[in-house]
Design a protein around this motif. Structure first.
Motif, short mmCIF file in Angstrom:
data_model
loop_
_atom_site.label_atom_id
_atom_site.label_comp_id
_atom_site.label_asym_id
_atom_site.label_seq_id
_atom_site.Cartn_x
_atom_site.Cartn_y
_atom_site.Cartn_z
N MET A 1 0.84 -1.20 0.00
CA MET A 1 0.00 0.00 0.00
C MET A 1 0.87 1.24 0.00
SD MET A 1 -2.74 1.21 2.90
CE MET A 1 -3.58 2.79 2.76
N THR A 2 0.64 2.15 -0.95
CA THR A 2 1.37 3.40 -0.99
C THR A 2 0.46 4.55 -0.60
OG1 THR A 2 0.86 3.70 -3.34
CG2 THR A 2 2.91 2.56 -2.79
N HIS A 3 1.06 5.65 -0.17
CA HIS A 3 0.31 6.83 0.25
C HIS A 3 0.65 7.97 -0.71
CE1 HIS A 3 -0.85 4.86 4.03
NE2 HIS A 3 0.36 4.35 3.99
N PRO A 4 -0.28 8.32 -1.61
CA PRO A 4 0.03 9.28 -2.67
C PRO A 4 0.47 10.64 -2.17
CG PRO A 4 -2.35 8.88 -2.52
CD PRO A 4 -1.67 7.86 -1.67
N TYR A 5 0.06 11.01 -0.96
CA TYR A 5 0.43 12.33 -0.44
C TYR A 5 1.57 12.24 0.59
CZ TYR A 5 -3.98 13.42 -2.67
OH TYR A 5 -4.99 13.53 -3.59
N GLY A 6 2.17 11.06 0.69
CA GLY A 6 3.30 10.90 1.59
C GLY A 6 2.89 10.36 2.95
N LEU A 7 3.88 9.88 3.67
CA LEU A 7 3.67 9.33 5.00
C LEU A 7 3.55 10.45 6.03
CD1 LEU A 7 6.38 6.50 4.92
CD2 LEU A 7 3.94 6.27 4.41
N ARG A 8 2.85 10.16 7.12
CA ARG A 8 2.89 11.03 8.28
C ARG A 8 4.29 10.94 8.90
NH1 ARG A 8 -1.16 12.41 6.47
NH2 ARG A 8 0.13 14.25 6.43
N VAL A 9 4.72 12.01 9.57
CA VAL A 9 6.07 12.02 10.14
C VAL A 9 6.04 12.59 11.55
CG1 VAL A 9 6.62 14.27 9.09
CG2 VAL A 9 8.47 12.74 9.80
N GLY A 10 6.81 11.96 12.43
CA GLY A 10 6.94 12.44 13.80
C GLY A 10 8.37 12.28 14.28
N ILE A 11 8.62 12.77 15.47
CA ILE A 11 9.95 12.69 16.07
C ILE A 11 9.81 12.11 17.48
CG2 ILE A 11 11.98 13.97 16.85
CD1 ILE A 11 11.48 16.01 14.72
N ASP A 265 18.38 8.72 -0.44
CA ASP A 265 18.37 7.44 0.27
C ASP A 265 17.16 7.35 1.19
OD1 ASP A 265 20.68 6.58 -0.96
OD2 ASP A 265 22.00 7.29 0.66
N TYR A 266 16.89 8.43 1.94
CA TYR A 266 15.72 8.43 2.82
C TYR A 266 14.43 8.31 2.01
CZ TYR A 266 18.35 9.65 7.04
OH TYR A 266 19.20 9.64 8.12
N ALA A 267 14.34 9.01 0.89
CA ALA A 267 13.14 8.97 0.06
C ALA A 267 12.88 7.56 -0.45
CB ALA A 267 13.27 9.95 -1.10
N ALA A 268 13.94 6.88 -0.85
CA ALA A 268 13.80 5.50 -1.32
C ALA A 268 13.34 4.58 -0.19
CB ALA A 268 15.12 5.01 -1.90
N PRO A 301 11.63 19.08 5.32
CA PRO A 301 11.17 19.84 4.16
C PRO A 301 11.60 19.23 2.83
CG PRO A 301 11.98 21.32 5.86
CD PRO A 301 12.34 19.94 6.30
N ALA A 302 12.81 18.66 2.77
CA ALA A 302 13.28 18.05 1.53
C ALA A 302 12.46 16.81 1.19
CB ALA A 302 14.75 17.69 1.65
N LEU A 303 12.14 16.00 2.20
CA LEU A 303 11.31 14.82 1.97
C LEU A 303 9.88 15.22 1.60
CD1 LEU A 303 12.55 12.56 4.90
CD2 LEU A 303 12.98 12.21 2.46
N ARG A 304 9.41 16.30 2.19
CA ARG A 304 8.07 16.79 1.87
C ARG A 304 8.02 17.30 0.43
NH1 ARG A 304 6.46 19.23 6.98
NH2 ARG A 304 5.50 17.21 7.43
N ARG A 306 9.59 16.10 -1.99
CA ARG A 306 9.57 14.90 -2.84
C ARG A 306 8.29 14.09 -2.65
NH1 ARG A 306 14.84 16.07 -2.14
NH2 ARG A 306 16.42 15.23 -3.57
N ALA A 307 7.37 14.58 -1.82
CA ALA A 307 6.12 13.89 -1.49
C ALA A 307 6.37 12.56 -0.79
CB ALA A 307 5.27 13.67 -2.74
N SER A 308 7.56 12.41 -0.17
CA SER A 308 7.83 11.20 0.62
C SER A 308 7.10 11.28 1.96
CB SER A 308 9.33 11.06 0.87
OG SER A 308 10.02 10.85 -0.35
N VAL A 309 6.97 12.47 2.52
CA VAL A 309 6.13 12.69 3.69
C VAL A 309 5.10 13.74 3.32
CG1 VAL A 309 7.96 12.08 5.30
CG2 VAL A 309 7.61 14.47 4.71
N GLY A 310 3.94 13.63 3.91
CA GLY A 310 2.85 14.52 3.58
C GLY A 310 2.88 15.80 4.37
N PRO A 311 2.02 16.75 4.00
CA PRO A 311 1.89 17.97 4.80
C PRO A 311 1.32 17.63 6.17
CG PRO A 311 0.14 17.84 3.16
CD PRO A 311 1.09 16.72 2.85
#
Length: 334
Positions: A1-11, A265-268, A301-304, A306-311
């Motif tokens: 399953m892929t997420h077209p708007y990117g993954l959620r991200v936390g710290i 690398d992170y985006a992949a 911001p760089a991953l966002r 690339r749409a790797s993480v979502g807004p």
């Protein structure tokens, strides 16, 4: 399953690691940190350092409530040593956090084992109701404690507070319920002393590592997977199989270490995680003091881009993790 708007991200933050400074320095440090991440990540987790041999630091639940009043967007998942704290008090503290944060609260269930459990037992003393430190006893106690926390959140129905001047009643007593929990080591009558939280059921999360017993993970809404590569797919399948009726969000832990990878690398890596069924990532900083600025101002911001993480999502924490609205077991049974 892929997420077209990117993954959620936390710290993920280790509270004890941030508690070495003097009181005013701690306050300023946390104020600056939450201001930096508030509109950049969907959530933060606060690992509690209870009974750590090098000092346990601030109480994560108290800190979370302090942070909630000074933030506007980020979800706050506060840790608690579930085996060595009263589940009644954990329940009310997280319910309060949900009110203060207006629906952004979660509980990070921390289950100790081995030496850490022994240290916790020494810190609490040999009190009735606390479990032995054998792994099976700790697992059973943790699952029981989670059940108690959930029942207490349900023990007030919606509309229990009526403020009826004519009858001089503040509460409708018919909408408060005993939970009557009888466990092997403890019992809780209820109801809670805190009204039903805004989310109904704040998010319950825990961390799962390869090879661990799945009982606690199967009882959680959100599971942080501290696994590598293909183990993540196997872990997701195993946990889902333990209780197919519970909706869950799976979140992959990514350790940000000194040997920093490129954004590509992170985006992949994130693309592969999304295909494996992961909904979000949690970035674990090995040295927050030196890494926070890079992660928040550059990497995310760089991953966002690339749409790797979502807004950053809006709404409650349950909504952000794709969890259904929480029903109430007592009102539904009426």
């Amino acid at each position: 399953m892929t997420h077209p708007y990117g993954l959620r991200v936390g710290i993920g933050f280790d509270v004890a690691a941030h508690s070495r400074n003097l009181r005013d320095a701690q306050k300023n440090s946390w104020r600056a940190l939450i201001a930096r991440v508030d509109t950049v990540v969907d959530f933060v987790t606060l690992d509690d350092g209870f009974a750590r041999s090098d000092g346990d630091g601030l109480d994560a639940l108290l800190l979370a409530n302090w942070i909630a009043a000074r933030s506007s967007s980020t979800g706050i998942i506060a840790g608690a040593a579930i085996n060595f704290l009263e589940p009644f008090h954990i329940s009310t503290a997280v319910a309060t956090l949900d009110f203060v944060s207006e629906g952004r609260a979660g509980l990070l269930v921390q289950q100790y084992g081995g030496t850490r459990a022994s240290h916790a037992r020494q810190a609490t003393g040999r009190l009735n109701g606390f479990p032995a430190t054998e792994p099976s006893a700790l697992r059973h106690d943790a699952v029981d404690a989670v059940e108690v926390v959930r029942r207490l959140w349900d023990s007030w129905e919606e509309g229990a507070i009526i403020r009826d001047r004519e009858s001089q009643r503040f509460l409708d007593g018919s909408k408060l319920h005993y939970i009557n929990f009888q466990g092997s080591a403890f019992q809780v009558l209820g109801p809670s002393i805190t009204p039903r939280p805004p989310q109904g059921q704040p998010v319950i999360a825990t961390t799962y590592r390869h090879g661990e017993n799945t009982s606690l993970a199967s009882a959680a809404d959100v599971v942080f997977l501290h696994n590598e590569g293909k183990d993540i797919a196997a872990a997701i399948e195993t946990i889902r199989g333990a209780d197919e009726n519970r909706a869950r969000a799976f979140i992959a832990d990514i350790v940000i270490d000194a040997a920093s990878k490129s954004v590509d690398d992170y985006a992949a890596q994130l693309g592969e995680l999304g295909r494996l069924g992961v909904r979000a990532i949690r970035l674990l900083l090995s040295d927050p003091a030196t890494q926070a600025a890079h992660v928040v101002d550059e990497l995310i911001p760089a991953l966002r881009a690339r749409a790797s993480v979502g807004p950053v999502a809006s709404g409650t924490l349950r909504i952000r993790f794709g969890l259904p609205a929480a029903g109430n077991r007592y009102s539904n049974a009426a």
